[in-house]
Enzyme design. Structure first.
Site, PDB file in Angstrom:
ATOM      1  N   GLU A  83       0.199  -0.753   0.323  1.00  0.00           N
ATOM      2  CA  GLU A  83       0.168  -0.149   0.089  1.00  0.00           C
ATOM      3  C   GLU A  83       0.425   1.385  -0.098  1.00  0.00           C
ATOM      4  OE1 GLU A  83      -1.734  -0.935   3.510  1.00  0.00           O
ATOM      5  OE2 GLU A  83      -1.019   0.705   4.643  1.00  0.00           O
ATOM      6  N   HIS A 128       0.664   5.907   1.427  1.00  0.00           N
ATOM      7  CA  HIS A 128      -0.347   7.440   1.518  1.00  0.00           C
ATOM      8  C   HIS A 128       1.079   8.293   1.692  1.00  0.00           C
ATOM      9  CE1 HIS A 128       1.047   4.924   4.934  1.00  0.00           C
ATOM     10  NE2 HIS A 128       1.133   3.742   5.172  1.00  0.00           N
ATOM     11  N   HIS A 140       5.730   7.077   7.609  1.00  0.00           N
ATOM     12  CA  HIS A 140       5.632   5.637   9.043  1.00  0.00           C
ATOM     13  C   HIS A 140       7.169   6.001   9.475  1.00  0.00           C
ATOM     14  CE1 HIS A 140       2.007   3.289   8.311  1.00  0.00           C
ATOM     15  NE2 HIS A 140       2.612   3.012   7.123  1.00  0.00           N
ATOM     16  N   CYS A 185       5.926   0.994  14.474  1.00  0.00           N
ATOM     17  CA  CYS A 185       5.667   1.826  14.005  1.00  0.00           C
ATOM     18  C   CYS A 185       4.934   3.047  14.350  1.00  0.00           C
ATOM     19  CB  CYS A 185       4.811   0.943  12.403  1.00  0.00           C
ATOM     20  SG  CYS A 185       3.939   1.955  11.495  1.00  0.00           S
TER      21      CYS A 185
END
Lengths: 144, 144
Positions: free
Chosen positions: A58, A60, A64, A112
């Site tokens: 994925e 976004h 992170h 994370c």
């Protein structure tokens, strides 16, 4: 509670959750270690991928910050595939495709950090996948 | 760089810094693992206290989220003294007095998350120390 004790990659008063509701993945759990305070609007999580498992491929807008806490595996970040092991640091920039895979014979557990307010992950379209697969190493690595 | 490798409680491209400029402390180092991004305005650090060493006894408005990464020791948070070991979680609320001490025979290394913008630590006044020392266990623990 000020101190929450660790035991076998679980913590006092920290439930083990499903990794996520949607999106393809295999053998991943999620624990929320610290939840966004007003003055510290981030969420600090621990994900664990079982041997042979993987997180969702994925991307976004939100970033992170990752620290490997347990085991080993490999990650795709952007167009780089890197072996990763205990305590390595990984930064995932906005809109970089990423996926974590545990080794076949070891779990991959990682901290994370994300902003409390963040956009939802995007899954790859067929066009995105075709683009990613132009690199043979990436084609071999990803589990969409 | 996307991945920064770990080696012996140091990381690629992460310098080992002095713990702080002022304030009494003993045998502590600081490494900045991730530095506040615009969309993630926090700083993620790794502190290491050598055997027998201690951090500064202090308090501040900003909160700390801590995960022990190495070794063991004890901490004072508010009026609680707790033994701590690898992977335990600690949350320090606004204005709680706190101090970390490594065991005599082991280091204490911990991850510590703070907001990028935060107030400066306060050291205890003589009155604060007299108040803390009313509890015999705290009097014995602190290294002001």
């Amino acid at each position: 509670m000020t101190v929450r004790r660790f035991n076998a990659f679980g913590w006092e008063n920290v439930p083990v959750l499903s990794y996520k509701e949607g999106g393809p993945y295999k053998d991943v759990t999620r624990q929320i270690l610290f939840e966004g305070a007003e003055s510290l609007p981030v969420q600090w999580r621990y994900f664990e991928v079982q041997p042979g498992g993987h997180s969702t491929l994925e991307r976004h807008e939100h970033i992170h910050w990752v620290l490997i806490l347990r085991g080993r595996g490999a990650c795709l970040v952007g167009d780089e595939i890197t072996d990763i092991a205990e305590h390595d640091l990984i930064e995932i920039a906005p809109l970089q495709w990423h996926q974590f895979r545990a080794a076949e014979d070891a779990p991959l557990g990682f901290l994370c950090l994300v902003a409390a307010e963040r956009d939802r992950p995007q899954l790859p379209s067929e066009d995105d996948l075709a683009g990613l697969r132009q690199d043979a190493k990436i084609a071999d690595f990803i589990r969409p």
